[in-house]
Design a protein around this motif. Structure first.
Motif, PDB file in Angstrom:
ATOM      1  N   TYR A  13      52.602  30.885 -22.614  1.00 56.64           N
ATOM      2  CA  TYR A  13      53.106  32.253 -22.662  1.00 56.64           C
ATOM      3  C   TYR A  13      52.247  32.676 -23.060  1.00 56.64           C
ATOM      4  CZ  TYR A  13      53.646  30.497 -27.661  1.00 56.64           C
ATOM      5  OH  TYR A  13      52.632  30.276 -28.546  1.00 56.64           O
ATOM      6  N   GLY A  14      50.994  32.812 -23.817  1.00 58.72           N
ATOM      7  CA  GLY A  14      50.078  34.045 -23.963  1.00 58.72           C
ATOM      8  C   GLY A  14      50.685  34.775 -25.611  1.00 58.72           C
ATOM      9  N   ALA A  15      49.949  36.291 -25.458  1.00 59.12           N
ATOM     10  CA  ALA A  15      50.878  37.212 -27.124  1.00 59.12           C
ATOM     11  C   ALA A  15      52.374  36.759 -26.244  1.00 59.12           C
ATOM     12  CB  ALA A  15      50.553  38.063 -25.851  1.00 59.12           C
ATOM     13  N   GLY A  16      53.295  36.141 -25.539  1.00 59.05           N
ATOM     14  CA  GLY A  16      54.427  36.400 -26.076  1.00 59.05           C
ATOM     15  C   GLY A  16      56.075  37.068 -25.310  1.00 59.05           C
ATOM     16  N   TYR A  17      55.320  38.494 -24.203  1.00 56.64           N
ATOM     17  CA  TYR A  17      55.373  39.161 -23.893  1.00 56.64           C
ATOM     18  C   TYR A  17      57.365  38.672 -23.213  1.00 56.64           C
ATOM     19  CZ  TYR A  17      56.924  43.231 -20.560  1.00 56.64           C
ATOM     20  OH  TYR A  17      57.992  43.926 -19.981  1.00 56.64           O
ATOM     21  N   SER A  18      56.005  37.261 -22.299  1.00 61.20           N
ATOM     22  CA  SER A  18      57.276  37.174 -20.957  1.00 61.20           C
ATOM     23  C   SER A  18      58.435  36.226 -22.247  1.00 61.20           C
ATOM     24  CB  SER A  18      56.815  36.003 -20.168  1.00 61.20           C
ATOM     25  OG  SER A  18      55.622  34.752 -20.958  1.00 61.20           O
ATOM     26  N   THR A  19      58.237  35.735 -22.561  1.00 64.00           N
ATOM     27  CA  THR A  19      59.225  35.069 -23.615  1.00 64.00           C
ATOM     28  C   THR A  19      60.359  36.055 -24.646  1.00 64.00           C
ATOM     29  OG1 THR A  19      57.444  33.103 -24.642  1.00 64.00           O
ATOM     30  CG2 THR A  19      59.202  33.586 -26.160  1.00 64.00           C
ATOM     31  N   ALA A  20      59.727  37.151 -25.085  1.00 65.66           N
ATOM     32  CA  ALA A  20      60.258  37.996 -25.504  1.00 65.66           C
ATOM     33  C   ALA A  20      61.564  39.210 -23.898  1.00 65.66           C
ATOM     34  CB  ALA A  20      59.792  38.993 -25.954  1.00 65.66           C
ATOM     35  N   ILE A  21      61.021  38.558 -22.814  1.00 62.93           N
ATOM     36  CA  ILE A  21      62.052  38.519 -21.926  1.00 62.93           C
ATOM     37  C   ILE A  21      62.808  37.810 -21.681  1.00 62.93           C
ATOM     38  CG2 ILE A  21      62.390  39.523 -19.351  1.00 62.93           C
ATOM     39  CD1 ILE A  21      61.018  41.648 -21.077  1.00 62.93           C
ATOM     40  N   LEU A  22      62.623  36.734 -21.727  1.00 59.89           N
ATOM     41  CA  LEU A  22      63.396  35.668 -21.082  1.00 59.89           C
ATOM     42  C   LEU A  22      64.241  35.254 -22.586  1.00 59.89           C
ATOM     43  CD1 LEU A  22      61.072  33.089 -20.068  1.00 59.89           C
ATOM     44  CD2 LEU A  22      61.896  34.051 -18.829  1.00 59.89           C
ATOM     45  N   ALA A  23      63.774  35.662 -23.236  1.00 60.56           N
ATOM     46  CA  ALA A  23      65.093  35.864 -24.248  1.00 60.56           C
ATOM     47  C   ALA A  23      65.959  36.654 -24.497  1.00 60.56           C
ATOM     48  CB  ALA A  23      64.188  36.675 -25.824  1.00 60.56           C
ATOM     49  N   ARG A  24      65.817  37.622 -23.916  1.00 61.12           N
ATOM     50  CA  ARG A  24      67.432  38.776 -23.750  1.00 61.12           C
ATOM     51  C   ARG A  24      68.178  38.086 -22.555  1.00 61.12           C
ATOM     52  NH1 ARG A  24      67.161  44.098 -25.287  1.00 61.12           N
ATOM     53  NH2 ARG A  24      65.986  44.193 -26.884  1.00 61.12           N
TER      54      ARG A  24
END
Length: 224
Positions: free
Chosen positions: A92-103
């Protein structure tokens, strides 16, 4: 009077959704809202933040990339993520995709091998009030086998391989693995669906992502 991406990121996010996402057959309002709400720029080094909303793939740290909003949105739409889904976000690298997926889902487990990236990403998630995401420091190709089976596994980057270890962690009851599959000079957004021991791959769209992390490249063969 125009606006500066450096000072008006919120307006830039709305414009990104209106010009890069909606015109590309992404109709899920939950994806629109997530992309409009989560600030891309904070997940990039300060020297790259003014490029956060430009329609191009951004490589940072020489190891990870931030794909275009268009590629991300179209890839997410293929998985048809439900609110009760358990999701694995790979590399996930810096975590942007995770933040979107968490929504979009119930819980996101994010796996990457860098302790520094993990600590920084968790701090960003906390600042955004995201409480349904957790990181694991491990080889991303191996996934998170101790966390159970996943409804969705996301590889939000160009990859030349789909590790069998990841496919094995899909729920046998319709688990979906989404990835930006790169073959030579072509990248396709794909979704692999598991039913029992069978895996079916669907190719959905041409993507622009081209940067393949080193660990997700096809190993070079040697000749003597």
């Amino acid at each position: 009077m125009g606006f500066s991406l450096a000072t008006d990121y919120q307006k830039a996010r709305r414009l990104m959704v209106e010009t890069q996402v909606r015109p590309n057959d992404v109709t899920d309002p939950r994806i629109h809202h997530a992309l409009s709400d989560i600030p891309r720029e904070i997940f990039l080094p300060s020297t790259l933040r003014e490029e956060a909303y430009v329609e191009k793939e951004i490589v940072y740290g020489g190891e990870r990339s931030l794909v275009t909003a268009r590629d991300l949105a179209k890839l997410l739409s293929t998985a048809e993520i439900r609110r009760d889904d358990l999701i694995l976000d790979v590399a996930y690298g810096a975590g942007y995709s995770t933040a979107i997926l968490a929504r979009l889902g119930a819980m996101v487990v994010a796996v990457d091998e860098s302790e520094a990236r993990s600590a920084k990403a968790e701090a960003q998630w906390a600042d955004l009030g995201i409480v349904n995401a957790a990181s694991i420091v491990a080889d991303p190709k191996l996934g998170a086998p101790d966390e159970g089976l996943f409804n969705v596994i996301a590889m939000v980057f160009a990859t030349e391989i789909i590790p069998d270890d990841l496919k094995a962690q899909l729920s046998p009851d319709g688990g979906r693995l989404i990835a930006l599959m790169r073959d030579q000079s072509v990248t396709r957004g794909i979704c692999i669906i598991r039913n029992g021991d069978a895996f079916a791959q669907n190719d959905y769209f041409d993507a622009t992502a081209s940067f393949v992390p080193a660990e997700f490249k096809v190993p070079k063969s040697f000749s003597f």
